[in-house]
Design a protein around this motif. Sequence first.
Motif, PDB file in Angstrom:
ATOM      1  N   TYR A  61       4.456  -0.650 -10.429  1.00 45.20           N
ATOM      2  CA  TYR A  61       5.537  -0.101  -9.605  1.00 45.20           C
ATOM      3  C   TYR A  61       5.029   1.120  -8.835  1.00 45.20           C
ATOM      4  CZ  TYR A  61       9.992   2.102  -8.414  1.00 45.20           C
ATOM      5  OH  TYR A  61      11.032   2.692  -7.746  1.00 45.20           O
ATOM      6  N   THR A  62       4.289   1.991  -9.515  1.00 43.18           N
ATOM      7  CA  THR A  62       3.716   3.174  -8.882  1.00 43.18           C
ATOM      8  C   THR A  62       2.763   2.769  -7.762  1.00 43.18           C
ATOM      9  OG1 THR A  62       3.925   4.450 -10.929  1.00 43.18           O
ATOM     10  CG2 THR A  62       2.343   5.265  -9.295  1.00 43.18           C
ATOM     11  N   ARG A  63       1.921   1.781  -8.016  1.00 39.54           N
ATOM     12  CA  ARG A  63       0.969   1.306  -7.003  1.00 39.54           C
ATOM     13  C   ARG A  63       1.707   0.826  -5.755  1.00 39.54           C
ATOM     14  NH1 ARG A  63      -1.077  -2.900  -4.717  1.00 39.54           N
ATOM     15  NH2 ARG A  63       0.173  -4.399  -5.887  1.00 39.54           N
ATOM     16  N   LEU A  64       2.778   0.067  -5.954  1.00 43.24           N
ATOM     17  CA  LEU A  64       3.544  -0.447  -4.816  1.00 43.24           C
ATOM     18  C   LEU A  64       4.214   0.683  -4.029  1.00 43.24           C
ATOM     19  CD1 LEU A  64       5.124  -3.606  -6.459  1.00 43.24           C
ATOM     20  CD2 LEU A  64       3.287  -3.539  -4.755  1.00 43.24           C
ATOM     21  N   ILE A  65       4.762   1.663  -4.731  1.00 46.46           N
ATOM     22  CA  ILE A  65       5.394   2.804  -4.058  1.00 46.46           C
ATOM     23  C   ILE A  65       4.365   3.546  -3.207  1.00 46.46           C
ATOM     24  CG2 ILE A  65       6.453   5.078  -4.450  1.00 46.46           C
ATOM     25  CD1 ILE A  65       8.390   2.727  -4.855  1.00 46.46           C
ATOM     26  N   VAL A  66       3.178   3.778  -3.777  1.00 42.76           N
ATOM     27  CA  VAL A  66       2.128   4.508  -3.058  1.00 42.76           C
ATOM     28  C   VAL A  66       1.639   3.717  -1.855  1.00 42.76           C
ATOM     29  CG1 VAL A  66      -0.211   5.445  -3.262  1.00 42.76           C
ATOM     30  CG2 VAL A  66       1.423   5.777  -5.104  1.00 42.76           C
ATOM     31  N   LYS A  67       1.580   2.401  -1.992  1.00 43.40           N
ATOM     32  CA  LYS A  67       1.118   1.546  -0.893  1.00 43.40           C
ATOM     33  C   LYS A  67       2.098   1.591   0.286  1.00 43.40           C
ATOM     34  CE  LYS A  67      -0.134  -3.226   0.044  1.00 43.40           C
ATOM     35  NZ  LYS A  67      -0.202  -4.588  -0.473  1.00 43.40           N
ATOM     36  N   ILE A  68       3.389   1.698  -0.017  1.00 49.70           N
ATOM     37  CA  ILE A  68       4.424   1.626   1.015  1.00 49.70           C
ATOM     38  C   ILE A  68       4.784   2.994   1.599  1.00 49.70           C
ATOM     39  CG2 ILE A  68       6.842   0.983   1.442  1.00 49.70           C
ATOM     40  CD1 ILE A  68       6.429  -1.175  -0.782  1.00 49.70           C
ATOM     41  N   PHE A  69       4.818   4.023   0.750  1.00 49.74           N
ATOM     42  CA  PHE A  69       5.329   5.333   1.169  1.00 49.74           C
ATOM     43  C   PHE A  69       4.250   6.414   1.111  1.00 49.74           C
ATOM     44  CE2 PHE A  69       8.927   3.011  -0.736  1.00 49.74           C
ATOM     45  CZ  PHE A  69       9.770   2.960   0.356  1.00 49.74           C
ATOM     46  N   HIS A  70       4.517   7.528   1.796  1.00 49.89           N
ATOM     47  CA  HIS A  70       3.606   8.680   1.792  1.00 49.89           C
ATOM     48  C   HIS A  70       3.917   9.642   0.651  1.00 49.89           C
ATOM     49  CE1 HIS A  70       1.807   7.637   5.606  1.00 49.89           C
ATOM     50  NE2 HIS A  70       3.015   7.403   6.071  1.00 49.89           N
ATOM     51  N   ARG A  93      -2.252   9.490  -6.894  1.00 53.42           N
ATOM     52  CA  ARG A  93      -3.169  10.288  -6.078  1.00 53.42           C
ATOM     53  C   ARG A  93      -4.602   9.766  -6.122  1.00 53.42           C
ATOM     54  NH1 ARG A  93      -0.112  15.982  -6.915  1.00 53.42           N
ATOM     55  NH2 ARG A  93       1.169  15.809  -5.055  1.00 53.42           N
ATOM     56  N   GLU A  94      -4.916   8.906  -7.075  1.00 53.48           N
ATOM     57  CA  GLU A  94      -6.205   8.197  -7.004  1.00 53.48           C
ATOM     58  C   GLU A  94      -6.186   7.239  -5.820  1.00 53.48           C
ATOM     59  OE1 GLU A  94      -7.159   6.069 -10.598  1.00 53.48           O
ATOM     60  OE2 GLU A  94      -6.934   7.885 -11.821  1.00 53.48           O
ATOM     61  N   ILE A  95      -5.044   6.619  -5.617  1.00 58.16           N
ATOM     62  CA  ILE A  95      -4.889   5.654  -4.524  1.00 58.16           C
ATOM     63  C   ILE A  95      -4.742   6.378  -3.186  1.00 58.16           C
ATOM     64  CG2 ILE A  95      -3.395   3.837  -3.593  1.00 58.16           C
ATOM     65  CD1 ILE A  95      -2.581   3.280  -6.564  1.00 58.16           C
ATOM     66  N   LYS A  96      -3.895   7.404  -3.151  1.00 56.53           N
ATOM     67  CA  LYS A  96      -3.607   8.151  -1.924  1.00 56.53           C
ATOM     68  C   LYS A  96      -3.632   9.642  -2.278  1.00 56.53           C
ATOM     69  CE  LYS A  96      -0.653   6.238   0.875  1.00 56.53           C
ATOM     70  NZ  LYS A  96       0.620   5.718   1.395  1.00 56.53           N
ATOM     71  N   PRO A  97      -4.773  10.311  -2.071  1.00 52.08           N
ATOM     72  CA  PRO A  97      -4.935  11.704  -2.512  1.00 52.08           C
ATOM     73  C   PRO A  97      -3.873  12.683  -2.010  1.00 52.08           C
ATOM     74  CG  PRO A  97      -7.049  10.793  -1.884  1.00 52.08           C
ATOM     75  CD  PRO A  97      -6.004   9.777  -1.486  1.00 52.08           C
ATOM     76  N   ASN A  98      -3.303  12.442  -0.836  1.00 48.80           N
ATOM     77  CA  ASN A  98      -2.288  13.354  -0.304  1.00 48.80           C
ATOM     78  C   ASN A  98      -0.865  12.885  -0.580  1.00 48.80           C
ATOM     79  OD1 ASN A  98      -4.139  15.183   0.739  1.00 48.80           O
ATOM     80  ND2 ASN A  98      -4.373  13.996   2.613  1.00 48.80           N
ATOM     81  N   PHE A  99      -0.687  12.046  -1.570  1.00 47.50           N
ATOM     82  CA  PHE A  99       0.639  11.537  -1.923  1.00 47.50           C
ATOM     83  C   PHE A  99       1.545  12.716  -2.274  1.00 47.50           C
ATOM     84  CE2 PHE A  99       3.664   9.328  -4.782  1.00 47.50           C
ATOM     85  CZ  PHE A  99       4.094   8.349  -3.899  1.00 47.50           C
ATOM     86  N   TYR A 100       2.695  12.804  -1.596  1.00 47.96           N
ATOM     87  CA  TYR A 100       3.615  13.940  -1.741  1.00 47.96           C
ATOM     88  C   TYR A 100       4.611  13.661  -2.866  1.00 47.96           C
ATOM     89  CZ  TYR A 100       6.558  17.833  -0.305  1.00 47.96           C
ATOM     90  OH  TYR A 100       7.263  19.004  -0.273  1.00 47.96           O
ATOM     91  N   ILE A 101       4.766  14.630  -3.762  1.00 48.62           N
ATOM     92  CA  ILE A 101       5.666  14.457  -4.902  1.00 48.62           C
ATOM     93  C   ILE A 101       6.785  15.487  -4.836  1.00 48.62           C
ATOM     94  CG2 ILE A 101       5.864  14.455  -7.418  1.00 48.62           C
ATOM     95  CD1 ILE A 101       2.786  13.842  -7.443  1.00 48.62           C
ATOM     96  N   ASN A 102       8.007  14.985  -4.683  1.00 44.41           N
ATOM     97  CA  ASN A 102       9.213  15.801  -4.741  1.00 44.41           C
ATOM     98  C   ASN A 102       9.905  15.437  -6.051  1.00 44.41           C
ATOM     99  OD1 ASN A 102      12.410  15.693  -4.129  1.00 44.41           O
ATOM    100  ND2 ASN A 102      11.457  17.430  -3.104  1.00 44.41           N
ATOM    101  N   ALA A 103      10.351  16.434  -6.791  1.00 50.68           N
ATOM    102  CA  ALA A 103      10.970  16.147  -8.081  1.00 50.68           C
ATOM    103  C   ALA A 103      12.307  16.852  -8.224  1.00 50.68           C
ATOM    104  CB  ALA A 103      10.042  16.583  -9.214  1.00 50.68           C
ATOM    105  N   GLU A 104      13.207  16.181  -8.903  1.00 49.49           N
ATOM    106  CA  GLU A 104      14.492  16.763  -9.252  1.00 49.49           C
ATOM    107  C   GLU A 104      14.320  17.425 -10.616  1.00 49.49           C
ATOM    108  OE1 GLU A 104      18.909  14.969  -9.417  1.00 49.49           O
ATOM    109  OE2 GLU A 104      17.495  14.061 -10.819  1.00 49.49           O
TER     110      GLU A 104
END
Length: 162
Positions: A61-70, A93-104
Amino acid sequence: MNIMAHNGWIMNDDPRRNFADEGQDVYLCRDLIPWCDLIKLRFGNKREECSDILYSYMKEYTRLIVKIFHGCRLDNCHSTPIWFAQEMMDYAREIKPNFYINAELFTGNISIDNYFINQIGIDSIVRESYRAFNPYELGEMISTISQSNPIGSFIQLNILPL
């Protein structure tokens, strides 16, 4: 036998504690403010306690999210075991090093928020602004967590690419 439990929040509790662990009585004592549209997944307190099926499913699921979104928003981040969120976001971030993480994060405690931010590598958070009793306190809340120029300042922001 499969049992489903609602996720939720316990007032004045440590959000790092897994209230759904065996031996906990929050459901019976009605301490939990349940979120009836969510179930609590049993990730365990460490990798060895998480079922391989659940772990593999969430990793895919994480891989798919990273593939689709920034980037992504970790909803209810404070109720997910830190080890699990950290592993999934490290994988992202292994897949996309600049993957942005917003958390509640609704912990109500800046120190606990900072713990989550530092452990998981969170870029920005969503917090309950009603906990600020005046504009100064709201500014403090935002500035403490902000990693850039002060929010609302008259200083020109330095624009940095992700």
